[in-house]
Design a protein around this motif. Structure first.
Motif, PDB file in Angstrom:
ATOM      1  N   ASP A   1       0.874  -1.185   0.000  1.00  0.00           N
ATOM      2  CA  ASP A   1       0.000   0.000   0.000  1.00  0.00           C
ATOM      3  C   ASP A   1       0.906   1.230   0.000  1.00  0.00           C
ATOM      4  N   PRO A   2       1.181   1.811  -1.200  1.00  0.00           N
ATOM      5  CA  PRO A   2       2.133   2.939  -1.265  1.00  0.00           C
ATOM      6  C   PRO A   2       1.689   4.149  -0.440  1.00  0.00           C
ATOM      7  N   GLU A   3       0.380   4.378  -0.329  1.00  0.00           N
ATOM      8  CA  GLU A   3      -0.089   5.530   0.464  1.00  0.00           C
ATOM      9  C   GLU A   3       0.303   5.352   1.920  1.00  0.00           C
ATOM     10  N   LEU A   4       0.157   4.123   2.442  1.00  0.00           N
ATOM     11  CA  LEU A   4       0.550   3.870   3.834  1.00  0.00           C
ATOM     12  C   LEU A   4       2.035   4.050   4.013  1.00  0.00           C
TER      13      LEU A   4
ATOM     14  N   THR B   1       4.034   5.955   2.350  1.00  0.00           N
ATOM     15  CA  THR B   1       4.344   7.392   2.316  1.00  0.00           C
ATOM     16  C   THR B   1       4.045   8.041   3.661  1.00  0.00           C
ATOM     17  N   VAL B   2       2.908   7.668   4.263  1.00  0.00           N
ATOM     18  CA  VAL B   2       2.541   8.229   5.581  1.00  0.00           C
ATOM     19  C   VAL B   2       3.552   7.822   6.633  1.00  0.00           C
TER      20      VAL B   2
ATOM     21  N   VAL C   1      -5.144   5.170  10.416  1.00  0.00           N
ATOM     22  CA  VAL C   1      -4.746   5.758   9.143  1.00  0.00           C
ATOM     23  C   VAL C   1      -5.650   5.177   8.058  1.00  0.00           C
ATOM     24  N   THR C   2      -6.223   6.046   7.236  1.00  0.00           N
ATOM     25  CA  THR C   2      -7.132   5.613   6.174  1.00  0.00           C
ATOM     26  C   THR C   2      -6.491   5.911   4.817  1.00  0.00           C
ATOM     27  N   THR C   3      -6.445   4.897   3.983  1.00  0.00           N
ATOM     28  CA  THR C   3      -5.942   5.052   2.614  1.00  0.00           C
ATOM     29  C   THR C   3      -7.029   4.614   1.649  1.00  0.00           C
ATOM     30  N   SER C   4      -6.694   4.702   0.357  1.00  0.00           N
ATOM     31  CA  SER C   4      -7.655   4.265  -0.651  1.00  0.00           C
ATOM     32  C   SER C   4      -7.841   2.761  -0.659  1.00  0.00           C
TER      33      SER C   4
ATOM     34  N   GLN D   1      -8.646   0.853   5.786  1.00  0.00           N
ATOM     35  CA  GLN D   1      -8.391   1.645   6.997  1.00  0.00           C
ATOM     36  C   GLN D   1      -7.562   0.798   7.959  1.00  0.00           C
TER      37      GLN D   1
END
Length: 513
Positions: free
Chosen positions: A140-143, A145-146, A161-164, A167
């Motif tokens: 999960d690249p968004e996670l 990055t966070v 933390v919620t991503t596309s 959650q």
């Protein structure tokens, strides 16, 4: 936003609100009572189910988060144990952040919906080998990055933390070693959406069951409310069938609830109205008859009078005046009866009954040639309207004079029996036939006997009205055969006196027969 713009916005909101409320009230006004009750029951049930379901869901969700946080806390504790331990490859304490992260990964076996990943200097470092039940956090690249943006000294606390993708509920633990400039980050996370999926499924089922229950409640409430409102529908249908000429319709009542009691009350009201309308029609008929007779007599004599004959003129004048006096008495009696139900019909005052008895006796002697005898005299003070009682008592004495022979004895008396004041008149006339005893106090009633054949038939009803206004009654008794003939009329009134401003019963007893 300027002050004028803010005031304008408030005015728009107020206008919109005042427009919605009357529309809602108009909508309710067009609904039947049954529909309103149904709406109230269904809305109340729905709100209850929503509050209960929402509260239960919130509690279960909080318990799920608490379970996840406890697991994450154990992850942190396990990592701290690794940091304080020895490197299994060298048997010496750890000196490299990378080695701590690797050993932390090895010692942690993710559970279902759980994942572990490590970062070294802001870049992905390691994650466990593929687990069928674990979550691949590195995918999960968004996670990522966070996590990479977290500062090295960030506190290790659970957060969401919620991503596309989903959650997460996770905890990020900074790993630092003396002598190693690298900054590591050990991350444990749960797929919170997956953990909540079972709970959501359960409450989706609850929602479906709740909707079914609402439907069942609506059907049951429709029939129950309809049954409860049945007396009102019967009331509506009955009142529609009631007309001015037909007041005989009544509501069929079977239950014992409040609405059934309302139907009984309406039936009782209809009974009173029917009696009142009947009495009104009878009164109008009798009044018309009583007034028509003297008018006919006066008209006939005026048409036949000889204007050139002074004797005929004087005789016709005397007859017309006599008939007009009779009409005046009839009108006065009707006015008395018409005001009998008013609160000011009687004016109670402390009255000396003994003196009242003497005054009535003195006035009775002017009625005619009879032996007027005071047989008993109550020397007490009671609360009553002396003028009205005198009017009623003299009416009874006038009846006794009218229906007794000249020279006969008419007795009157006053006494107290227990808590009752008895004012009575006894004559030696023919008496009242038994079949007419209960009717002689009705308006315009005339019996077959000569005793009640004179006048308009309003004297005794006036006596009854005066007695009723004093919370008493008037009744008839016949003396025993060994005492003599005649009849006794009795005014039965409360014997109440004022002592220190409070009503008190008066006690004295005399046998009036």
């Amino acid at each position: 936003m300027s002050r004028s713009a803010s005031a304008g916005r408030r005015a728009e909101l107020t206008s919109a609100t005042t427009g919605v409320i009357p529309a809602y009230q108009r909508t309710l006004a067009h609904l039947t009572v049954r529909a309103r009750l149904m709406t109230a029951v269904v809305v109340l049930s729905a709100v209850t189910m929503m509050v209960a379901g929402g509260t239960a869901f919130a509690l279960q969700a909080a318990q799920t988060d608490e379970r996840i946080d406890n697991s994450l806390s154990r992850t942190v504790a396990a990592l701290r144990v690794v940091e304080a331990g020895e490197n299994p490859e060298t048997g010496q304490p750890f000196t490299s952040v990378a080695d701590v992260l690797i050993e932390g990964i090895r010692s942690r076996v993710p559970t279902k919906n759980e994942g572990v990943v490590t970062l070294l200097d802001g870049k992905l470092h390691r994650q466990p080998a593929v687990q069928t039940r674990s979550v691949r956090l590195a995918e999960d690249p968004e996670l990522v990055t966070v996590l990479a943006a977290l500062p090295p000294d960030a506190p290790a606390l659970p957060h969401t933390v919620t991503t596309s993708v989903t959650q997460y509920r996770l905890i990020a633990v900074p790993v630092l070693m003396n002598g190693d400039p690298s900054a590591g980050l050990f991350v444990g996370a749960f797929d919170r959406s997956a953990e909540m999926s079972g709970l959501r499924s359960t409450f989706l089922t609850y929602t479906a069951v709740g909707l079914g229950a609402l439907a069942a409640i609506s059907v049951v409430a429709w029939f129950v409310v309809g049954r409860l409102l049945r007396p009102i529908r019967l009331l509506r249908d009955t009142t529609r069938r009631i007309t001015e000429s037909d007041l005989s319709e009544r509501i069929t009542v079977t239950g014992k609830d409040d609405l059934s009691n309302l139907a009984r009350t309406v039936n009782a009201m209809l009974d009173r109205l029917e009696r009142a309308f009947g009495s009104q029609r009878e009164l109008l008929d009798d009044v018309g008859h009583e007034l028509r007779t003297p008018l006919t007599i006066v008209r006939g004599h005026l048409e036949l009078v000889d204007a050139d004959d002074p004797d005929d003129v004087r005789a016709t004048q005397a007859l017309a005046l006599d008939e007009l006096d009779r009409m005046q008495r009839l009108v006065d009696d009707l006015m008395t009866l018409a005001t009998a139900d008013r609160p000011d019909f009687v004016r109670l005052d402390r009255t000396d009954v003994g003196r009242l008895t003497d005054d009535v006796h003195d006035k009775a002697r002017g009625l005619g040639d009879r032996r007027w005898v005071v047989a008993s005299r109550a020397d007490v003070d009671v609360l009553l309207d002396a003028q009205r009682i005198t009017q009623a008592w003299l009416q009874l004495l006038a009846n006794a004079h009218r229906y007794s022979a000249p020279g006969s004895t008419v007795r009157l008396g006053s006494e107290v029996a227990g808590d009752r004041l008895l004012l009575w008149v006894r004559d030696e006339g023919p008496g009242v036939p038994p079949e007419e005893t209960d009717r002689i106090f009705e308006r315009f009633h005339r019996g077959q006997a000569d005793r009640i054949s004179h006048g308009a038939g309003l004297g005794l009803p006036i006596v009854a009205a005066i007695a009723h206004a004093h919370h008493g009654r008037v009744f008839v008794e016949h003396p025993p055969a060994n005492v003599g003939s005649g009849v006794v009329f009795v005014l039965d009134l409360p014997a109440v006196d004022l002592v220190d401003g409070r009503p008190q019963p008066v006690t004295e007893l005399v046998e009036y027969l």
